[in-house]
Motif scaffolding. Structure first.
Motif, mmCIF file in Angstrom:
data_model
loop_
_atom_site.group_PDB
_atom_site.id
_atom_site.type_symbol
_atom_site.label_atom_id
_atom_site.label_comp_id
_atom_site.label_asym_id
_atom_site.label_seq_id
_atom_site.Cartn_x
_atom_site.Cartn_y
_atom_site.Cartn_z
ATOM 1 N N LEU A 8 -8.546 -0.921 2.819
ATOM 2 C CA LEU A 8 -7.712 -1.790 1.991
ATOM 3 C C LEU A 8 -7.133 -0.996 0.831
ATOM 4 O O LEU A 8 -5.942 -1.118 0.507
ATOM 5 N N ASP A 9 -7.961 -0.161 0.216
ATOM 6 C CA ASP A 9 -7.493 0.624 -0.926
ATOM 7 C C ASP A 9 -6.470 1.673 -0.514
ATOM 8 O O ASP A 9 -5.682 2.133 -1.342
ATOM 9 N N ILE A 12 -3.304 -1.079 -0.315
ATOM 10 C CA ILE A 12 -3.041 -2.130 -1.288
ATOM 11 C C ILE A 12 -2.241 -1.604 -2.468
ATOM 12 O O ILE A 12 -1.480 -2.335 -3.112
ATOM 13 N N GLY A 135 -3.660 -4.963 3.184
ATOM 14 C CA GLY A 135 -3.503 -4.457 1.828
ATOM 15 C C GLY A 135 -2.223 -4.927 1.152
ATOM 16 O O GLY A 135 -2.257 -5.412 0.007
ATOM 17 N N LEU A 138 -2.557 -8.847 0.242
ATOM 18 C CA LEU A 138 -3.431 -9.111 -0.892
ATOM 19 C C LEU A 138 -2.879 -8.467 -2.155
ATOM 20 O O LEU A 138 -2.948 -9.049 -3.253
ATOM 21 N N GLY A 139 -2.323 -7.262 -2.011
ATOM 22 C CA GLY A 139 -1.740 -6.587 -3.163
ATOM 23 C C GLY A 139 -0.572 -7.362 -3.748
ATOM 24 O O GLY A 139 -0.431 -7.469 -4.967
ATOM 25 N N VAL A 151 -5.059 -4.747 -8.628
ATOM 26 C CA VAL A 151 -5.390 -4.237 -7.297
ATOM 27 C C VAL A 151 -6.574 -3.281 -7.358
ATOM 28 O O VAL A 151 -7.216 -3.008 -6.332
ATOM 29 N N GLY A 286 4.692 -8.629 0.436
ATOM 30 C CA GLY A 286 3.386 -8.543 1.080
ATOM 31 C C GLY A 286 3.254 -9.483 2.250
ATOM 32 O O GLY A 286 2.701 -9.132 3.299
#
Length: 457
Positions: A8-9, A12, A135, A138-139, A151, A286
């Motif tokens: 995810l990181d 994101i 990502g 959600l980001g 984030v 997104g």
């Protein structure tokens, strides 16, 4: 959950880049460094982290990684400038490097039967794909509600919660063979990757005649040669080149690099296109990638089924075909107002990406001794991060060319990014060809020979 967080990181931050540019004012190359400082450090340290997990205990290293990742996330959320953000992203990556290879090693040691392992890697692949593909969604939600710093700080409580669960529920395991850390090899790997990324990112800005670019190329060549010489002479090298005598292992590494380069470049271009060219707010941009996330989850489950019932070649052929068609569709839509075809391309790319993870993992780990699972898993994870960082570096140059001009920005971006979509299409076709190579009788025999050789050590 840790696999989901790390991946995810990876992505994101992409949707937060326009917000970061507004507040911290980095150039396009600065934005690339914000993404690639994390990916480069992650790729460089994965092998060492896998080896440390094998030696000192996988659960212990896993827990340390989660706490370090949380600390780096907190620091990143407080960064006052681009330079500080790049530095804090490196701290994040140090922690993240202890998660993926150790997780793969734990799976390999718990699920020893091929069918069970394929199913477990299917779940793992779904977490990887869902983390990367979700990502941007959600980001976008976080950036639009609380700004770009959100984030990073939202990862802190999740990482700490996973660390507690790992301590309570995860069994400890380690390799019976204790290997000394290869710090010289680790340093050379880091220098090599840094040289490659620096050269690719800064080449469009500095030009081919720049002394700094020539210096970067010299660093790449010298460190690559030195790494080969040093590692072949060490008793316990960081990178055991015998792994690469296995055709399935080597091919799976190359497929991982190509797949993640395509995905990383695709997401970077997509962020610039939707927000800077189409002018969408972060949340809408997104949400446009939500079909990609759904396609990734479906692809991961489909790949697990195909690997168990039809073999890795069919799964990889499905992945390659999906990626190629997705890039071809997207390349023709960029520069127009069509959204339906754009979303269709996103679904297909997610499907291809999800289909690739499971067979790559299964092929890389197949036949490897359980005592070397951590290092093999680290090499597999490292190849993915190298591919993604190269994708951001290469395709980021196309984004800079398209956004940095006046006039019709949509047409300019479409023209500048066209080579990128062609490259991604070719990547999909290459995945199909490599899948055929990795599934032959000769490939399987080479894997058996390497496994026997490693077991003797």
């Amino acid at each position: 959950m840790s696999t989901f967080l790390v991946n995810l990181d990876n992505t994101i931050v992409n949707v937060a880049l326009p917000g970061i540019r507004t507040q911290l004012h980095p150039s396009v190359s600065g934005l690339q460094w914000i993404v690639d400082s994390y990916l480069m450090t992650l790729a460089a340290l994965l092998i060492l982290s896998g080896s440390l997990g094998d030696r000192f205990g996988r659960r212990r290293v896993f827990g340390i990684g989660l706490v370090t990742f949380a600390f780096g996330s907190l620091l990143s959320s407080l960064a006052p400038s681009t330079g500080w953000l790049v530095g804090f992203r490196i701290v994040q990556a140090v922690g993240a490097s202890m998660l993926n290879p150790v997780g793969m090693s734990i799976i390999s040691n718990i699920f020893v039967q091929p069918r069970a392992r394929a199913k477990a890697f299917g779940v793992w692949g779904a977490a990887v794909g869902l983390g990367m593909a979700s990502g941007p969604v959600l980001g976008g939600l976080l950036v639009q509600a609380w700004g770009w710093r959100s984030v990073f700080w939202t990862s802190v409580p999740l990482a700490l919660a996973v660390a507690v669960c790992a301590r309570v529920f995860m069994p400890e395991s380690r390799s019976p063979v204790h290997r000394k850390p290869d710090l010289i090899g680790q340093a050379l790997v880091f220098v090599l990757l840094a040289g490659v990324i620096f050269t690719v990112i800064e080449l469009p800005r500095l030009g081919a005649g720049s002394a700094r670019i020539h210096g970067g190329l010299a660093v790449v060549v010298i460190s690559a040669v030195a790494l080969g010489v040093v590692e072949r002479r060490r008793e316990a090298p960081l990178i055991d080149f015998r792994f690469f005598r296995s055709i399935p292992f080597s091919v799976s590494m190359l497929i991982a690099v190509l797949t993640y380069a395509a995905m990383g470049g695709f997401l970077f271009l997509n962020t610039i296109y939707l927000q800077d060219v189409r002018g969408y707010p972060p949340l809408r941009a997104g949400l446009y990638t939500l079909p990609m996330a759904l396609g990734t989850v479906a692809g991961a489950q489909l790949a697990g089924l195909l690997v168990r019932t039809r073999g890795t070649m069919v799964a990889l052929a499905t992945a390659g075909a999906s990626v190629a068609v997705a890039a071809a569709i997207t390349g023709t839509v960029i520069g127009t107002d069509s959204s339906l075809l754009l979303l269709a391309g996103y679904v297909l790319l997610g499907l291809g990406f999800g289909c690739a993870n499971t067979p790559v993992n299964n092929t890389a780990m197949a036949g490897m001794p359980r005592s070397r699972a951590g290092v093999a898993g680290a090499l597999a994870s490292s190849s993915r991060q190298v591919g993604q960082s190269l994708g951001v570096a290469v395709f980021g140059a196309f984004a800079g060319l398209g956004v940095g001009v006046g006039g019709n920005r949509s047409a300019a971006f479409a023209a500048a990014s066209l080579p990128g979509w062609c490259v991604i299409t070719g990547t999909g076709l290459a995945i199909i060809a490599l899948g055929i190579v990795a599934s032959g009788q000769g490939a399987r025999r080479s894997a058996e020979r390497v496994a026997a050789d490693l077991e003797e050590q």
